[in-house]
Design an enzyme around this catalytic site. Structure first.
Site, PDB file in Angstrom:
ATOM      1  N   ASP A 251       0.809  -1.215   0.000  1.00  0.00           N
ATOM      2  CA  ASP A 251       0.000   0.000   0.000  1.00  0.00           C
ATOM      3  C   ASP A 251       0.845   1.269   0.000  1.00  0.00           C
ATOM      4  O   ASP A 251       1.992   1.275   0.443  1.00  0.00           O
ATOM      5  CB  ASP A 251      -0.884   0.046   1.250  1.00  0.00           C
ATOM      6  CG  ASP A 251      -1.995  -0.989   1.230  1.00  0.00           C
ATOM      7  OD1 ASP A 251      -1.976  -1.877   0.358  1.00  0.00           O
ATOM      8  OD2 ASP A 251      -2.867  -0.899   2.117  1.00  0.00           O
TER       9      ASP A 251
ATOM     10  N   HIS B 214       3.646  -2.226   3.240  1.00  0.00           N
ATOM     11  CA  HIS B 214       3.730  -0.895   2.622  1.00  0.00           C
ATOM     12  C   HIS B 214       5.071  -0.729   1.917  1.00  0.00           C
ATOM     13  O   HIS B 214       6.119  -0.913   2.544  1.00  0.00           O
ATOM     14  CB  HIS B 214       3.560   0.186   3.699  1.00  0.00           C
ATOM     15  CG  HIS B 214       2.237   0.118   4.404  1.00  0.00           C
ATOM     16  ND1 HIS B 214       1.988  -0.794   5.399  1.00  0.00           N
ATOM     17  CD2 HIS B 214       1.088   0.810   4.222  1.00  0.00           C
ATOM     18  CE1 HIS B 214       0.732  -0.649   5.816  1.00  0.00           C
ATOM     19  NE2 HIS B 214       0.167   0.325   5.118  1.00  0.00           N
TER      20      HIS B 214
HETATM   21 ZN   LIG Z   1      -2.640   3.222   3.122  1.00  0.00          ZN
END
Ligand SMILES: [Zn+2]
Length: 257
Positions: free
Chosen positions: A60, A206
């Protein structure tokens, strides 16, 4: 106009009520809220129920100009596909990285334009966050994302139903969260992912954090050593490679409903 109206040819199986193919190895307990059963529309997914040793890696908040290309190198060297839930304004800034993702077999998901708490926004604002991002992705790679992930996982049930109804996008959450954004260190990130992985898992991390990227060689090799194969989110849901889908022009996506 809803997005399923834009789908051409056999790609139609990706959207709408048919997203759960009859007899598919999916069951409501693992993947969905009761709403999905009631409406036969896939609304929320945290994992896929399967005995196959497959997982979906999701990254992400990118693309990041330094970290994301490093991750792409690692994935490419191992011939591993992942799904990137990108932030729209980062896509507009780094379209070439998004293009590289697609060229190398990865899937792009919609993670909103500016990463707000969607649960605090009204319907029009939520759709605008998604549409602006889909348009930026289309501009970069001539493809439209078919799933979305809310920042912080924060979306109400009625919002998830609304997005499924208005844009045919299921909300993809996760079943494995190493909490890498807390920066626990690369070893901890790798260990949490390896211990959490299970058949059908959707793994969150992430690609904007250096330690997460540095955790990936051990993570990827470790998952493979556990016998896992890697699929994108669409693939693990039982669909064809999203890049094989063909779409009409994106401006229609943002047309008034
Ligand atoms: Zn996010």
């Amino acid at each position: 106009m809803k997005r399923r109206d834009l789908i051409l040819g056999s790609g139609a199986a990706i959207a709408g009520a048919s997203i759960l193919a009859p007899g598919a190895a999916l069951s409501a307990g693992a993947i969905a809220l009761p709403d999905d059963l009631a409406t036969e529309r896939l609304i929320t997914v945290t994992a896929v129920k399967t005995r196959r040793r497959v997982v979906a890696l999701t990254f992400d908040d990118g693309p990041h100009p330094v970290h994301t290309p490093q991750l792409l190198d690692m994935l490419k060297a191992r011939r591993i596909r992942a799904t990137f839930y990108v932030i729209g304004r980062n896509v507009a800034r780094y379209p070439d990285i998004v293009k590289r993702m697609v060229d190398e077999g990865h899937e792009i998901g919609n993670h909103t334009w500016r990463h707000p708490f969607l649960s605090k926004l009204g319907k029009a604002s939520v759709l605008r966050e998604l549409d602006r991002t889909s348009e930026a992705i289309y501009k970069a790679v001539q493809r439209i994302p078919v799933t979305m992930r809310p920042p912080y996982g924060a979306m109400t049930r009625s919002q998830r139903q609304m997005v499924a109804a208005e844009r045919d996008m299921p909300t993809i959450l996760w079943s494995v969260d190493p909490e890498d954004w807390r920066r626990p260190g690369s070893d901890v990130v790798a260990r949490r992912i390896l211990s959490g992985a299970a058949p059908g898992a959707i793994i969150l991390s992430h690609d904007i954090h250096g330690p997460t990227i540095r955790a990936m060689p051990a993570t990827l090799d470790g998952l493979r050593a556990q016998g896992f194969r890697f699929q994108t989110v669409s693939m693990i849901l039982g669909h064809r490679d999203w890049t094989k889908l063909r779409w009409r022009l994106p401006r229609v996506v943002a047309a008034k409903n």
